[in-house]
Design an enzyme around this catalytic site. Structure first.
Site, PDB file in Angstrom:
ATOM      1  N   CYS A  52      -0.292   4.013   2.095  1.00  0.00           N
ATOM      2  CA  CYS A  52      -0.157   3.995   3.762  1.00  0.00           C
ATOM      3  C   CYS A  52       1.522   4.132   4.282  1.00  0.00           C
ATOM      4  O   CYS A  52       1.588   4.740   5.158  1.00  0.00           O
ATOM      5  CB  CYS A  52      -0.598   2.295   4.138  1.00  0.00           C
ATOM      6  SG  CYS A  52      -1.929   1.769   3.181  1.00  0.00           S
ATOM      7  N   ASP A  53       2.306   3.572   3.134  1.00  0.00           N
ATOM      8  CA  ASP A  53       3.853   3.450   3.463  1.00  0.00           C
ATOM      9  C   ASP A  53       4.624   4.354   2.973  1.00  0.00           C
ATOM     10  O   ASP A  53       5.860   4.397   3.001  1.00  0.00           O
ATOM     11  CB  ASP A  53       4.078   2.037   3.569  1.00  0.00           C
ATOM     12  CG  ASP A  53       3.173   1.109   4.234  1.00  0.00           C
ATOM     13  OD1 ASP A  53       2.647   1.564   5.507  1.00  0.00           O
ATOM     14  OD2 ASP A  53       2.757   0.113   3.975  1.00  0.00           O
TER      15      ASP A  53
ATOM     16  N   CYS B 101       0.914  -1.298   0.067  1.00  0.00           N
ATOM     17  CA  CYS B 101       0.097  -0.074  -0.016  1.00  0.00           C
ATOM     18  C   CYS B 101       0.879   1.209  -0.061  1.00  0.00           C
ATOM     19  O   CYS B 101       1.444   1.633   0.938  1.00  0.00           O
ATOM     20  CB  CYS B 101      -0.953   0.001   1.111  1.00  0.00           C
ATOM     21  SG  CYS B 101      -1.846   1.278   1.359  1.00  0.00           S
TER      22      CYS B 101
END
Ligand code: NDP
Length: 314
Positions: A135-136, A132
């Protein structure tokens, strides 16, 4: 007992919830570990009609949920571990909520990111391996990143990651990319993206500080190569989330639920499927929402027909 329980809260489940709530059927929506589904892990959605300037994925999902709640849909968080589809009412075992029963079920559990299944991959999730980018990506400011995959997901992830990374290398097992022309063009025009095509990933190499590289086979030369990198983002597609159904509903060879063409009816009368869990072809937020609407109407008609049948046989 409920008239309808909806399992899953992506665009399909939430659209079904809006329709069923507006039909006064008081749906219960079970939210899993990723409320809002895949769109909550994406950035800007540019192709959902009605938003000429685009909308952020999480905002779109929050709006859909608000719309469902406005008409009386009820949301509960839990993990559905089992469904008894052998008789109506259907029984669901839900971790944290116990046993629930419903006359109809709508399955909209979507699909989850696939992993390559190579050494060093799972052990390093959160230490340099991710599925992701939104997300990261933030953790890779100024670093070098490898994105594995050649579809639209990989192009999107690669383009997004250039906001943070100094360099993004796309690794794909074939020379050809599966991605749509427009997404490919965007990635190819991005000066921070380079390409290692025709490479089969073999191993994520890491030490105690995290990921150091991706070992891959150069398919043309037969040689192993080490692509040095600080992060490996896997973007190779998704697996439909059907495990909790214990094989009671018919699936295709890839595990996607099979519905009667032109409807959302599964092989079990009273259980309907919508969104990515039954769609291996389009997999778009708008098509998921469309099938969510269909599932709600199918469930509503099913309930009407079974009530009429019960009244006639009393
Ligand atoms: P795809 O199935 O389209 O692509 C998967 C990619 O991963 C392919 O390049 C495939 O290679 C590769 N791959 C699969 N398994 C492996 C493996 N075990 N080892 C190495 N490589 C592997 O999935 P996507 O998630 O990219 O896209 C799914 C759908 O979602 C598509 O319809 C897409 O259009 C849509 N989408 C749309 C977006 C948008 O419009 N903004 C964004 C993201 C997705 P190969 O080609 O050799 O099979």
């Amino acid at each position: 007992m409920r008239k309808t329980i909806i399992v899953g809260t992506g665009p399909a489940g939430l659209t079904a919830a809006i329709y069923l709530a507006r039909a006064n059927l008081n749906p219960l929506v079970i939210e899993g570990p990723e409320p809002g589904g895949q769109l909550t892990t994406t950035t800007e959605v540019e192709n959902f009609p009605g938003f000429p300037d685009g909308i952020m994925g999480p905002e779109l999902m929050a709006n859909m949920r608000k719309q469902a709640e406005r008409f009386g849909a009820e949301f509960k968080t839990g993990w559905v571990t089992e469904v008894d589809a052998s008789k109506r009412p259907f029984t669901l075992k839900v971790e944290g909520l116990g046993e629930l029963q419903a006359e109809t079920l709508i399955i909209s559990t979507g699909a989850s990111a696939k992993y390559l299944g190579i050494p060093g991959e799972r052990d390093n999730v959160g230490r340099g391996v991710s599925t992701c980018a939104t997300c990261d990506g933030f953790f890779f400011r100024g670093k070098k990143i490898v994105v594995v995959g050649g579809g639209d997901s990989a192009m999107e992830e690669a383009s997004f990651l250039t906001r943070f990374a100094s360099e993004v290398v796309v690794v794909n097992r074939r020379e050809e990319l599966r991605a749509s022309k427009i997404m490919q063009a965007r990635a190819r025009d991005n000066a921070k993206i380079s390409w290692a095509l025709g490479r089969t990933p073999l191993e994520v190499v890491a030490d105690d500080k995290g990921v150091k590289g991706l070992k891959a086979l150069n398919n043309a030369t037969g040689q192993e190569e080490l692509l040095e990198t600080d992060g490996v983002f896997i973007a190779i597609g998704h697996t439909p989330n059907t495990k909790f159904l214990g094989g009671q509903l018919t699936t295709d060879d890839h595990g996607y639920l099979v519905v009667k063409p032109g409807t959302t009816e599964t092989n079990v009368p009273g259980i309907f499927a919508c969104g990515d869990v039954q769609d291996n072809r389009y997999r778009q937020a708008i098509s998921a929402a469309g099938t969510g609407c269909m599932a709600a109407l199918d469930a509503e008609r099913f309930l009407e027909a079974s009530e009429a049948f019960s009244a006639a046989t009393v």
